[in-house]
Design a protein around this motif. Sequence first.
Motif, PDB file in Angstrom:
ATOM      1  N   ARG A  45      39.548  -9.781  27.932  1.00  0.00           N
ATOM      2  CA  ARG A  45      40.618  -8.777  28.036  1.00  0.00           C
ATOM      3  C   ARG A  45      40.841  -8.198  26.648  1.00  0.00           C
ATOM      4  NH1 ARG A  45      46.835 -10.079  29.197  1.00  0.00           N
ATOM      5  NH2 ARG A  45      47.477  -7.953  29.568  1.00  0.00           N
ATOM      6  N   PRO A  46      41.121  -6.918  26.530  1.00  0.00           N
ATOM      7  CA  PRO A  46      41.309  -6.331  25.199  1.00  0.00           C
ATOM      8  C   PRO A  46      42.475  -6.964  24.429  1.00  0.00           C
ATOM      9  CG  PRO A  46      40.999  -4.599  26.830  1.00  0.00           C
ATOM     10  CD  PRO A  46      41.174  -5.894  27.584  1.00  0.00           C
ATOM     11  N   ARG A  47      42.233  -7.237  23.165  1.00  0.00           N
ATOM     12  CA  ARG A  47      43.248  -7.824  22.287  1.00  0.00           C
ATOM     13  C   ARG A  47      44.512  -6.973  22.262  1.00  0.00           C
ATOM     14  NH1 ARG A  47      44.956  -7.698  16.755  1.00  0.00           N
ATOM     15  NH2 ARG A  47      45.367  -9.798  15.954  1.00  0.00           N
ATOM     16  N   GLU A  48      44.336  -5.661  22.246  1.00  0.00           N
ATOM     17  CA  GLU A  48      45.478  -4.748  22.147  1.00  0.00           C
ATOM     18  C   GLU A  48      46.432  -4.911  23.327  1.00  0.00           C
ATOM     19  OE1 GLU A  48      42.178  -3.800  21.891  1.00  0.00           O
ATOM     20  OE2 GLU A  48      42.253  -3.863  19.708  1.00  0.00           O
ATOM     21  N   GLU A  49      45.890  -5.093  24.532  1.00  0.00           N
ATOM     22  CA  GLU A  49      46.739  -5.308  25.715  1.00  0.00           C
ATOM     23  C   GLU A  49      47.539  -6.602  25.586  1.00  0.00           C
ATOM     24  OE1 GLU A  49      44.543  -5.400  29.365  1.00  0.00           O
ATOM     25  OE2 GLU A  49      43.829  -3.331  29.145  1.00  0.00           O
ATOM     26  N   ILE A  50      46.885  -7.626  25.114  1.00  0.00           N
ATOM     27  CA  ILE A  50      47.536  -8.929  24.951  1.00  0.00           C
ATOM     28  C   ILE A  50      48.656  -8.828  23.930  1.00  0.00           C
ATOM     29  CG2 ILE A  50      47.146 -11.301  24.145  1.00  0.00           C
ATOM     30  CD1 ILE A  50      44.250 -10.930  25.388  1.00  0.00           C
ATOM     31  N   ALA A  58      50.292  -6.116  23.088  1.00  0.00           N
ATOM     32  CA  ALA A  58      51.363  -5.266  23.627  1.00  0.00           C
ATOM     33  C   ALA A  58      52.317  -6.104  24.485  1.00  0.00           C
ATOM     34  CB  ALA A  58      50.778  -4.116  24.438  1.00  0.00           C
ATOM     35  N   GLU A  59      51.787  -7.009  25.297  1.00  0.00           N
ATOM     36  CA  GLU A  59      52.640  -7.884  26.112  1.00  0.00           C
ATOM     37  C   GLU A  59      53.452  -8.827  25.231  1.00  0.00           C
ATOM     38  OE1 GLU A  59      50.548  -9.859  29.267  1.00  0.00           O
ATOM     39  OE2 GLU A  59      49.670  -7.971  29.961  1.00  0.00           O
ATOM     40  N   ASP A  77      54.416  -8.194  22.197  1.00  0.00           N
ATOM     41  CA  ASP A  77      55.439  -7.348  21.575  1.00  0.00           C
ATOM     42  C   ASP A  77      56.605  -7.065  22.523  1.00  0.00           C
ATOM     43  OD1 ASP A  77      53.982  -7.221  19.219  1.00  0.00           O
ATOM     44  OD2 ASP A  77      53.085  -5.263  19.681  1.00  0.00           O
ATOM     45  N   GLU A  78      56.330  -7.076  23.840  1.00  0.00           N
ATOM     46  CA  GLU A  78      57.376  -6.864  24.844  1.00  0.00           C
ATOM     47  C   GLU A  78      58.187  -8.135  25.116  1.00  0.00           C
ATOM     48  OE1 GLU A  78      55.155  -5.509  28.227  1.00  0.00           O
ATOM     49  OE2 GLU A  78      54.738  -3.554  27.332  1.00  0.00           O
ATOM     50  N   PRO A 137      51.608 -13.477  27.172  1.00  0.00           N
ATOM     51  CA  PRO A 137      50.451 -12.853  27.817  1.00  0.00           C
ATOM     52  C   PRO A 137      49.367 -13.854  28.194  1.00  0.00           C
ATOM     53  CG  PRO A 137      50.352 -12.526  25.461  1.00  0.00           C
ATOM     54  CD  PRO A 137      51.666 -13.191  25.743  1.00  0.00           C
ATOM     55  N   THR A 191      47.498 -18.772  27.036  1.00  0.00           N
ATOM     56  CA  THR A 191      48.587 -17.847  26.792  1.00  0.00           C
ATOM     57  C   THR A 191      49.014 -17.984  25.343  1.00  0.00           C
ATOM     58  OG1 THR A 191      50.737 -17.045  27.583  1.00  0.00           O
ATOM     59  CG2 THR A 191      50.478 -19.424  27.423  1.00  0.00           C
TER      60      THR A 191
END
Length: 154
Positions: free
Chosen positions: A110-115, A117-118, A120-121, A125, A148
């Motif tokens: 899975r892309p690091r950036e997506e992980i 972003a989660e 950061d929210e 992730p 995770t």
Amino acid sequence: MAKMNAETAELTQSGFLGTVPFARTLGVAFDDIDFGRAVMRLADRPEHHDHLASPHAGALFTLAESAAGAVVLGSFGDQLGRAFPVVVSVEARYDRSAVGDVTAEAVLARPREEILAELDEGRNPEIPLDVELRDGGGVVGRVRVTSTLRLQSR
């Protein structure tokens, strides 16, 4: 993602082996490490064998889980101040008995950036990692490790 430099690779390797005593006990070693990918090796030793005189499934599991953990550390080590990695599930398939030394190649699925972003929210992730176990004759098994990044208590 940029290529991991030698200093970062060495820090990741020593950091992993310094914090995972069981991997050291088995003699798991790094063949290669980069952002999103790690290759680790388990030397063929009689004390690792099962009743079939091949590497025990537990030793292969540890090798696969170690390679996955190294990917997480190498890819998200910069986040350890706010979150820590934890394995949440593992699915393993052993296709045949291994012969000799075994390697595990783990890749971030899975892309690091997506992980990030989660994270950061404020979420923990999921980090899926695909691992292929190989001996000199090819693939002996496949493992999916899901980890995770658990946020530190505030």
